[in-house]
Design a protein around this motif. Structure first.
Motif, PDB file in Angstrom:
ATOM      1  N   TYR A  34       0.827  -1.209   0.000  1.00 52.00           N
ATOM      2  CA  TYR A  34       0.000   0.000   0.000  1.00 52.00           C
ATOM      3  C   TYR A  34       0.860   1.257   0.000  1.00 52.00           C
ATOM      4  CZ  TYR A  34      -3.986  -2.905   1.506  1.00 52.00           C
ATOM      5  OH  TYR A  34      -4.970  -3.833   1.603  1.00 52.00           O
ATOM      6  N   LEU A  35       1.843   1.287   0.881  1.00 51.13           N
ATOM      7  CA  LEU A  35       2.678   2.481   1.009  1.00 51.13           C
ATOM      8  C   LEU A  35       3.456   2.746  -0.275  1.00 51.13           C
ATOM      9  CD1 LEU A  35       3.622   4.753   2.848  1.00 51.13           C
ATOM     10  CD2 LEU A  35       5.437   3.245   3.651  1.00 51.13           C
ATOM     11  N   GLY A  36       3.996   1.700  -0.872  1.00 46.85           N
ATOM     12  CA  GLY A  36       4.729   1.857  -2.122  1.00 46.85           C
ATOM     13  C   GLY A  36       3.852   2.379  -3.244  1.00 46.85           C
ATOM     14  N   SER A  37       2.656   1.843  -3.345  1.00 49.23           N
ATOM     15  CA  SER A  37       1.715   2.302  -4.364  1.00 49.23           C
ATOM     16  C   SER A  37       1.284   3.743  -4.118  1.00 49.23           C
ATOM     17  CB  SER A  37       0.500   1.378  -4.381  1.00 49.23           C
ATOM     18  OG  SER A  37      -0.450   1.835  -5.283  1.00 49.23           O
ATOM     19  N   TYR A  38       1.071   4.085  -2.853  1.00 49.50           N
ATOM     20  CA  TYR A  38       0.664   5.441  -2.489  1.00 49.50           C
ATOM     21  C   TYR A  38       1.750   6.452  -2.849  1.00 49.50           C
ATOM     22  CZ  TYR A  38      -1.461   9.103   0.381  1.00 49.50           C
ATOM     23  OH  TYR A  38      -2.036  10.263   0.820  1.00 49.50           O
ATOM     24  N   ILE A  39       2.981   6.132  -2.494  1.00 48.09           N
ATOM     25  CA  ILE A  39       4.102   7.033  -2.796  1.00 48.09           C
ATOM     26  C   ILE A  39       4.306   7.153  -4.303  1.00 48.09           C
ATOM     27  CG2 ILE A  39       6.616   7.268  -2.609  1.00 48.09           C
ATOM     28  CD1 ILE A  39       6.330   6.109   0.245  1.00 48.09           C
ATOM     29  N   LYS A  40       4.198   6.028  -5.014  1.00 44.80           N
ATOM     30  CA  LYS A  40       4.350   6.055  -6.473  1.00 44.80           C
ATOM     31  C   LYS A  40       3.289   6.950  -7.116  1.00 44.80           C
ATOM     32  CE  LYS A  40       3.024   3.026  -9.606  1.00 44.80           C
ATOM     33  NZ  LYS A  40       2.626   1.776 -10.151  1.00 44.80           N
ATOM     34  N   SER A  41       2.066   6.859  -6.631  1.00 42.21           N
ATOM     35  CA  SER A  41       0.986   7.684  -7.182  1.00 42.21           C
ATOM     36  C   SER A  41       1.217   9.162  -6.916  1.00 42.21           C
ATOM     37  CB  SER A  41      -0.355   7.270  -6.581  1.00 42.21           C
ATOM     38  OG  SER A  41      -0.665   5.959  -6.932  1.00 42.21           O
ATOM     39  N   ILE A  42       1.670   9.491  -5.722  1.00 40.69           N
ATOM     40  CA  ILE A  42       1.951  10.890  -5.398  1.00 40.69           C
ATOM     41  C   ILE A  42       3.079  11.434  -6.270  1.00 40.69           C
ATOM     42  CG2 ILE A  42       2.878  12.418  -3.613  1.00 40.69           C
ATOM     43  CD1 ILE A  42       1.245  10.867  -1.578  1.00 40.69           C
ATOM     44  N   ILE A  43       4.127  10.654  -6.455  1.00 40.23           N
ATOM     45  CA  ILE A  43       5.247  11.096  -7.298  1.00 40.23           C
ATOM     46  C   ILE A  43       4.780  11.319  -8.738  1.00 40.23           C
ATOM     47  CG2 ILE A  43       7.434  10.341  -8.331  1.00 40.23           C
ATOM     48  CD1 ILE A  43       8.092   9.064  -5.606  1.00 40.23           C
ATOM     49  N   GLN A  44       3.969  10.404  -9.264  1.00 44.07           N
ATOM     50  CA  GLN A  44       3.466  10.564 -10.629  1.00 44.07           C
ATOM     51  C   GLN A  44       2.616  11.819 -10.771  1.00 44.07           C
ATOM     52  OE1 GLN A  44       1.446   6.865 -11.349  1.00 44.07           O
ATOM     53  NE2 GLN A  44       3.283   5.876 -12.166  1.00 44.07           N
TER      54      GLN A  44
END
Length: 82
Positions: free
Chosen positions: A2-12
Motif C-alpha cells: 500500500y505504502l509503495g503504491s501510495y508514494i508512487k501515485s503521489i510522485i506521478q
C-alpha cells in the motif's frame, strides 16, 4: 504494498504537476478517527495506524499473488479447458 503504491501515485501526480485529488487523504480519516475517538496520544495512534496498514498490505499481497497467478493447465469451475 500500500505504502509503495501510495508514494508512487503521489510522485506521478507531482511530476505531471496536477493537484492531488481529495481521495488521497481518505486513508488518513482512519487515523483521524483513532485520534478523536480514543484518549491515546498521536504517536501511539500513528504507530497503530502503521501497523494496521502494514498487516493489511501483507494479507492483500499474499492473497493477490496466490489468487491471480495460475498455471495454464489449471481451470476453475465453469471455465472452458484450454
Amino acid at each position: 504494498m500500500y505504502l509503495g503504491s501510495y508514494i508512487k501515485s503521489i510522485i506521478q501526480i507531482l511530476l505531471i504537476r496536477e493537484r492531488l485529488p481529495l481521495s488521497f487523504i481518505l486513508p488518513f480519516t482512519v487515523l483521524a478517527a483513532m485520534v478523536v475517538s480514543t484518549s491515546e496520544p498521536l504517536t501511539f495512534c500513528t504507530a497503530m495506524f502503521a501497523w494496521i496498514i502494514t498487516i493489511s498490505s501483507i494479507c492483500f499481497g499474499i492473497i493477490g499473488v496466490n489468487a491471480a497467478h495460475h498455471h495454464p493447465d489449471i481451470f476453475h469451475d465453469g471455465d472452458t479447458p484450454r
